[in-house]
Design an enzyme around this catalytic site. Structure first.
Site, PDB file in Angstrom:
ATOM      1  N   CYS A   2      21.403  40.645  41.071  1.00  0.00           N
ATOM      2  CA  CYS A   2      20.586  41.277  39.650  1.00  0.00           C
ATOM      3  C   CYS A   2      21.015  42.744  39.864  1.00  0.00           C
ATOM      4  O   CYS A   2      21.706  43.218  40.571  1.00  0.00           O
ATOM      5  CB  CYS A   2      19.085  41.127  40.413  1.00  0.00           C
ATOM      6  N   ARG A  27      24.928  42.052  35.423  1.00  0.00           N
ATOM      7  CA  ARG A  27      24.790  41.497  36.707  1.00  0.00           C
ATOM      8  C   ARG A  27      23.808  40.404  36.780  1.00  0.00           C
ATOM      9  O   ARG A  27      23.739  39.843  37.898  1.00  0.00           O
ATOM     10  CB  ARG A  27      24.348  42.716  37.621  1.00  0.00           C
ATOM     11  N   TRP A  74      19.503  37.548  38.138  1.00  0.00           N
ATOM     12  CA  TRP A  74      20.207  36.320  38.201  1.00  0.00           C
ATOM     13  C   TRP A  74      19.737  35.386  39.234  1.00  0.00           C
ATOM     14  O   TRP A  74      19.749  35.638  40.367  1.00  0.00           O
ATOM     15  CB  TRP A  74      21.689  36.706  38.430  1.00  0.00           C
ATOM     16  N   ASN A 100      17.534  42.929  45.012  1.00  0.00           N
ATOM     17  CA  ASN A 100      18.346  42.378  44.791  1.00  0.00           C
ATOM     18  C   ASN A 100      18.891  41.624  45.943  1.00  0.00           C
ATOM     19  O   ASN A 100      19.235  42.726  46.948  1.00  0.00           O
ATOM     20  CB  ASN A 100      19.727  43.055  44.016  1.00  0.00           C
ATOM     21  N   GLY A 101      19.228  40.486  46.304  1.00  0.00           N
ATOM     22  CA  GLY A 101      19.669  39.858  47.709  1.00  0.00           C
ATOM     23  C   GLY A 101      18.845  38.597  47.994  1.00  0.00           C
ATOM     24  O   GLY A 101      18.306  38.084  47.219  1.00  0.00           O
ATOM     25  N   GLU A 476      44.123  30.233  36.709  1.00  0.00           N
ATOM     26  CA  GLU A 476      43.294  31.638  36.077  1.00  0.00           C
ATOM     27  C   GLU A 476      43.069  31.252  34.589  1.00  0.00           C
ATOM     28  O   GLU A 476      41.874  31.564  34.196  1.00  0.00           O
ATOM     29  CB  GLU A 476      43.943  32.816  36.576  1.00  0.00           C
ATOM     30  N   LYS A 480      39.402  30.735  32.799  1.00  0.00           N
ATOM     31  CA  LYS A 480      38.786  31.593  31.639  1.00  0.00           C
ATOM     32  C   LYS A 480      38.244  30.675  30.453  1.00  0.00           C
ATOM     33  O   LYS A 480      37.139  31.121  29.946  1.00  0.00           O
ATOM     34  CB  LYS A 480      40.030  32.172  30.774  1.00  0.00           C
ATOM     35  N   GLU A 483      34.813  29.443  31.813  1.00  0.00           N
ATOM     36  CA  GLU A 483      33.768  30.578  31.924  1.00  0.00           C
ATOM     37  C   GLU A 483      33.225  30.927  30.638  1.00  0.00           C
ATOM     38  O   GLU A 483      32.065  31.204  30.332  1.00  0.00           O
ATOM     39  CB  GLU A 483      34.518  31.952  32.778  1.00  0.00           C
ATOM     40  N   HIS A 499      51.533  12.057  40.340  1.00  0.00           N
ATOM     41  CA  HIS A 499      50.579  11.468  41.630  1.00  0.00           C
ATOM     42  C   HIS A 499      49.050  11.120  41.176  1.00  0.00           C
ATOM     43  O   HIS A 499      48.306  11.946  41.618  1.00  0.00           O
ATOM     44  CB  HIS A 499      50.881  12.448  42.625  1.00  0.00           C
ATOM     45  N   LYS A 601      28.554  39.219  36.916  1.00  0.00           N
ATOM     46  CA  LYS A 601      29.811  39.740  36.980  1.00  0.00           C
ATOM     47  C   LYS A 601      30.410  39.803  38.541  1.00  0.00           C
ATOM     48  O   LYS A 601      31.578  39.641  38.906  1.00  0.00           O
ATOM     49  CB  LYS A 601      29.810  41.198  36.582  1.00  0.00           C
TER      50      LYS A 601
HETATM   51  C1  BG6 Z   1      32.502  35.985  40.006  1.00  0.00           C
HETATM   52  C2  BG6 Z   1      32.669  36.664  38.543  1.00  0.00           C
HETATM   53  O1  BG6 Z   1      30.933  35.885  40.105  1.00  0.00           O
HETATM   54  O2  BG6 Z   1      32.978  36.789  41.053  1.00  0.00           O
HETATM   55  C3  BG6 Z   1      34.374  36.392  38.466  1.00  0.00           C
HETATM   56  O3  BG6 Z   1      32.238  35.804  37.431  1.00  0.00           O
HETATM   57  C4  BG6 Z   1      35.047  37.277  39.619  1.00  0.00           C
HETATM   58  O4  BG6 Z   1      34.582  37.021  37.477  1.00  0.00           O
HETATM   59  C5  BG6 Z   1      34.420  36.478  40.966  1.00  0.00           C
HETATM   60  O5  BG6 Z   1      36.345  36.743  39.515  1.00  0.00           O
HETATM   61  C6  BG6 Z   1      34.924  37.606  42.125  1.00  0.00           C
HETATM   62  O6  BG6 Z   1      34.307  39.090  41.789  1.00  0.00           O
HETATM   63  P1  BG6 Z   1      34.953  40.232  42.428  1.00  0.00           P
HETATM   64  O7  BG6 Z   1      34.222  41.426  41.867  1.00  0.00           O
HETATM   65  O8  BG6 Z   1      35.233  40.293  43.967  1.00  0.00           O
HETATM   66  O9  BG6 Z   1      36.469  40.446  41.739  1.00  0.00           O
END
Ligand code: BG6
Length: 606
Positions: A2, A27, A74, A100-101, A476, A480, A483, A499, A601
């Site tokens: 959060c 966040r 969040w 937050n936590g 990766e 994308k 996500e 396989h 994030k």
């Molecule tokens: C996820 C993010 O929560 O954490 C991703 O949505 C990110 O985009 C991943 O790659 C790792 O975060 P960080 O800040 O350690 O690179």
């Protein structure tokens, strides 16, 4: 995970609080709330929805106050409902708290408080804080003592801020593992989860460490050690970012802005101080067993680095997802644990590094946020200098990390005499040409990619295939797509297809194949075999490749041709295509690009 912010000043802070918490929405943005002090009366406004919606719905900006705290959530404990939204008030209405936590022992605390007659209105762990503060204040009549008692009672991780009508001009805050920092302005003080909470108003930050708490008032602030309760003198960190850099700059979304910033951020990565990199190369050279860590995108950065260290420096370093690290490794004093992290706050990676240190291993990291927990924890850190990455979806930060790891592998190879200086210089030239090549692709190919993505935006299932170093690129690029477009995409090594997965190939499953340049002969030919296997079952293949038009025309259902580049940088260019393809698919599907549903994030909780 959060976002928290708070402000106490001479003038009305409602607007500042709004701007700050809106900057923290990346966040988490399930719900949002604010607590303001009106003389000695606490006013709480909170609801499900984003910051702008909640502020508008509750006319928050009409409220005048010179002290307040705010929170954007969040969800970790408790569904996304108004009752579960922070801030939480004590039963007597004299305390309002945000957090937050995760408070891991909240259930027994909650049970005990309920037995003592405290009434709960939410399912969250955080609410126990408000009632504990009320309880301990009643016995001590001293807020600081009550706060210290609460902090010593709770277990787990926290960044906490609260205000109280007993001391209406002060904000109390503390941290353990979840990031929290102070903004030191003239006649105004801030608390925030990161710089963006107050960057528009002061660049002077004080970063709290675990086991510290702080008391802010308009004119002054104090930081204390929780154990000794002694005052600590903390350095002022000058924030290098300016708020303009953090804004969209005319782009429709931060994601597109950050994709287009990549020529610059790659140049920044290549301009990093060599001595810092050399110190990390030294750690790799001395270690008997090195590991590469990350989670989400940064796990794929670590996977990419595994191939690069193996190919260039002939060193095999396992890449491990941070959350799996503890159960997979036997560490000792000769070990090195290297992690990639954009935010520098991801709980899983932070925990893995703490575990590594507890085993005597050396630690290093490449991070994008100065002053972040990982940056301050490891023995050696590379600050990658990519500038703020606001979009939840990581793009420029990841590519810069891949470039930096490539340079580290090249330096290690040179040190080990695994490559000649001539080869090193050739590789460095290839990297230095990368920004211009990517700029060219962004200028000339993004329109084609946009049309292609729009044409296939109805596809429900994608297979993303790559062999060798193109496998982490496929992973990766697939992430994308998941996500930002919420479309199923599975990254897979090309060799896996025969396989089992081939059975799945039909009209409902389309494939994207990242084809190496022909110069990378064995990988190139093996990749074409994978494509033939799919085409033999009339599966759709979008080929992203470097050969001229029509050379393998029959091979592809659709093709995207890239300019010829050396094998070293080809995978990075393929990744940029994957980023754009996902972005334009998401815009076609009208997704919330910069704040996709259910994501954050960086996840600073377990
Ligand atoms: C996820 C993010 O929560 O954490 C991703 O949505 C990110 O985009 C991943 O790659 C790792 O975060 P960080 O800040 O350690 O690179």
């Amino acid at each position: 995970m959060c976002g928290i912010n708070g402000a106490v000043g001479l003038k009305n802070i409602s607007e500042l609080l709004f701007e700050g918490i809106r900057n923290l929405e990346y966040r988490g943005y399930d719900s949002c709330g604010v607590a303001l002090m009106n003389k000695t009366r606490l006013i709480l406004k909170k609801d499900v929805g984003g910051v702008e919606d909640v502020y508008r719905k509750h006319n928050v900006l009409q409220l005048q106050s010179n002290i307040g705290i705010a929170h954007t959530r969040w969800a970790t404990h408790g569904k996304v409902t108004q009752n579960n939204t922070h801030p939480f008030a004590s039963n007597d209405g004299n305390f309002a708290v945000v957090h937050n936590g995760i408070i891991s022992n909240f259930r027994p605390l909650r049970d005990q408080l309920q037995k003592e007659g405290f009434k709960f209105s939410s399912e969250t762990d955080t609410e126990v804080l408000a009632h504990l503060l009320e309880k301990f204040y009643k016995s001590s009549r001293d807020i600081e003592k009550a706060f210290v008692k609460v902090l010593n009672l709770i277990e787990g991780t926290y960044a906490i801020a609260f205000i109280s009508s007993h001391l209406p001009g002060q904000i109390f805050c503390a941290r353990r593992e979840s990031p929290l920092m102070l903004g030191i302005g003239d006649e105004i003080k801030f608390v925030g989860s990161d710089f963006s909470a107050f960057i528009d108003h002061t660049k002077n930050a004080v970063i709290l460490d675990d086991g510290e708490y702080a008391i802010l008032s308009r004119d002054t602030y104090v930081v204390k050690n929780l154990l000794s309760r002694e005052e600590i003198t903390k350095p002022i960190t000058k924030i290098e970012w300016d708020s303009e850099t953090s804004r969209k700059g005319g782009y429709p979304h931060y994601m597109l802005k950050e994709i287009y910033e990549q020529p610059q951020t790659i140049s920044n990565a290549l301009d990093l101080e060599a001595s810092g990199l050399d110190e990390i190369v030294e750690l790799f050279a001395k270690s008997k067993n090195s590991y590469l860590l990350g989670v989400g995108t940064t796990f794929y950065v670590a996977k990419y680095a595994k191939y690069v260290f193996s190919q260039i420096a002939q060193e095999f370093y396992p890449s491990i997802s941070s959350d799996e690290f503890r159960v997979l490794t036997n560490l000792n004093k000769q070990s090195l644990v290297f992690s990639a992290s954009q935010s520098g706050e991801t709980f899983d990676t932070l925990s893995a590094l703490k575990y590594a240190k507890s085993k005597g291993a050396r630690t290093a990291a490449v991070v994008n946020v100065m002053g972040s927990s990982i940056a301050r924890l490891v023995d050696k850190v590379v600050l990658q200098g990519s500038g703020p990455e606001i979009c939840v979806i990581s793009t420029k930060a990841a590519v810069s990390q891949m470039v930096i790891l490539t340079v580290l592998a090249m330096k290690l190879a040179l040190k080990k005499k695994a490559i000649t200086r001539k080869t090193y210089n050739q590789h460095m030239r290839a990297l230095q040409e990368l920004p211009e090549i990517i700029q060219g692709i962004l200028n000339e190919r993004s329109g084609f990619i946009h049309r292609l993505a729009h044409k296939y935006s109805g596809t429900r299932n994608w297979l993303y295939l790559g062999r060798g170093v193109y496998y982490p690129i496929a992973l990766e690029a697939a992430l994308k797509m998941k996500e930002v477009a919420y479309v199923h995409a599975e990254g897979m090594p090309g060799g896996f297809l025969k396989h089992g997965t081939l059975a799945m190939i039909d009209d409902d499953v389309s494939s994207i194949v990242f084809v190496p340049p022909p110069e990378d002969k064995s990988l190139y030919e093996a990749t074409l075999h994978s494509i033939e296997e799919i085409r033999a079952r009339s599966g759709f293949v979008l080929g992203i490749h470097f050969t001229e038009q029509g050379k393998n025309g029959a091979l592809y259902s659709e093709e995207l041709i890239l300019p010829k580049v050396p094998p070293l940088t080809a995978p990075l260019i393929q990744l940029v295509i994957g980023q754009l393809f996902a972005y334009f698919t998401a815009t076609s599907l009208k997704r919330n690009i910069d704040k996709p549903r259910s994501l954050a994030k960086s996840v600073t909780v377990a």
